[in-house]
Scaffold this active site. Structure first.
Site: not given
Length: 377
Positions: A100, A260-262, A264, A268
């Protein structure tokens, strides 16, 4: 004057916690329990429920803070604010990785661990720290993978960057099929016995490979994996078929990522406007992966259905999506992330939301098709 005593700092951190009204702010400031100082030597007060990580005796908060945005999508100051806000909310479980920040390359690998390490200085003993290896972190062919050489090199590098002499949970970031499982398991066992690592786990493993690894560890009498870190959310449910049943049977902790599915599932994003600048859908090397996972008509149509359900139930879609993950009894702690501290508020609320049977069934039914598929991660 410490950061915790500084009125401006207090107001900034209260705002990040989502306490919007003047009455709420005044009540919090007048509380006999002070806002924790990020540099304090005293324990962080727990306001989130905790649970054991699988069948181990290790206790962790029901939410884990993911840090892969730190150092590229978010600068160090914002990253520290996010860590402060998470700690104030009761999160004692942090997850990072040697590759990361997300979306970076060899030039940035390790930057996130360095940021986390600087923030942890003086309070390391109050947090459960997880990191990962296997991804490429250097130009040499052995600067990646799960070979004995790389694991022994990688753990020392992570300890140095994180400013600690031990890692609570050390995980394989992905499956390295080019290295024999026995070699990998023996290397991990060595660093556990050396006191550098307390527990070991895996991420992005197929069920059959994890089952084989558990069996080989038993046969060779070496340290076994105690946790898995798979992708799991309303738009990705494939692991319910094999991986989660295996985890339940073996008593493994499940630290699922992408709840949160990246982003999506925040609702928003607008398909017609294209991927939003500054999000994971446009972030360097990660953009293509996230668009391939989620940026499709089908997913956007599902999100619209889910948003209607959330509005009717009186919750934000973010809170509802994280609460749905938490409602699965096999899940130990979803890994939540943020690019701004304010984004954590709706995630933290999810722990208090207990989905009733009818609402849970409605969400399951809307997303049933996402149980099908054969994605590797």
């Amino acid at each position: 004057m410490s950061d915790a005593q500084n009125p401006k700092s207090q107001c900034r951190r209260i705002s990040a916690l989502g306490l919007g009204s003047e009455r709420q702010k005044k009540s919090f400031l007048n509380s006999p329990f002070p806002i924790p100082d990020p540099h304090s030597q005293f324990p962080i007060p727990m306001t989130l429920p905790t649970t054991n990580l699988g069948k181990t005796g290790l206790t962790v908060s029901r939410l884990c803070l993911g840090t892969m945005t730190f150092g590229l999508q978010t600068d160090e100051e914002t990253s520290r604010d996010i860590l402060d806000t998470a700690a104030d909310g009761g999160i004692n479980f942090l997850d990072t990785a040697d590759v990361y920040p997300l979306g970076g390359g060899l030039a940035t690998a390790g930057r996130t661990e360095e940021i986390v390490g600087r923030w942890l200085k003086g309070k390391r003993e109050h947090f459960i720290l997880a990191t990962k290896c296997v991804g490429r972190v250097g130009p040499a062919p052995w600067d990646q993978g799960a070979s004995r050489k790389h694991i022994l090199d990688a753990i020392n590098a992570s300890l140095r960057r994180l400013g600690t002499d031990y890692i609570d949970l050390y995980q394989l970031h992905s499956d390295d099929a080019s290295t024999p499982l026995d070699e990998t398991l023996e290397a991990l066992d060595a660093i556990v016995r050396a006191g550098k690592v307390r527990y070991i786990g895996v991420s992005n493993f197929l069920a059959y490979r994890l089952a084989r690894a558990l069996g080989r560890a038993e046969t060779r009498n070496v340290t076994k994996f105690i946790s898995i870190q798979p992708r799991y959310n309303l738009l990705f449910r494939e692991i319910e078929r094999e991986l989660l049943p295996l985890a339940k049977e073996e008593g493994l902790g499940v630290i699922s990522y992408n709840p949160l599915a990246g982003g999506l599932l925040t609702g928003k994003h607008i398909l017609a406007e294209g991927p939003t600048t500054g999000t994971r859908f446009t972030l360097g090397a990660a953009a293509e992966r996230y668009q391939d996972r989620y940026w499709h008509d089908r997913e956007f149509n599902t999100v619209q259905e889910l948003r209607t359900v959330a509005d009717h139930a009186g919750f934000s879609l973010t809170t509802l999506a994280v609460a749905w993950v938490l409602s699965n009894p096999i899940i130990t702690a979803p890994i939540i992330g943020a690019s701004r501290p304010q984004q954590l508020a709706d995630n933290l609320k999810a722990v208090e939301l207990k989905l009733d049977d009818s609402l849970k069934q409605k969400l399951d039914d809307i997303t049933a098709e996402y149980r099908r598929g054969d994605s590797l991660r």
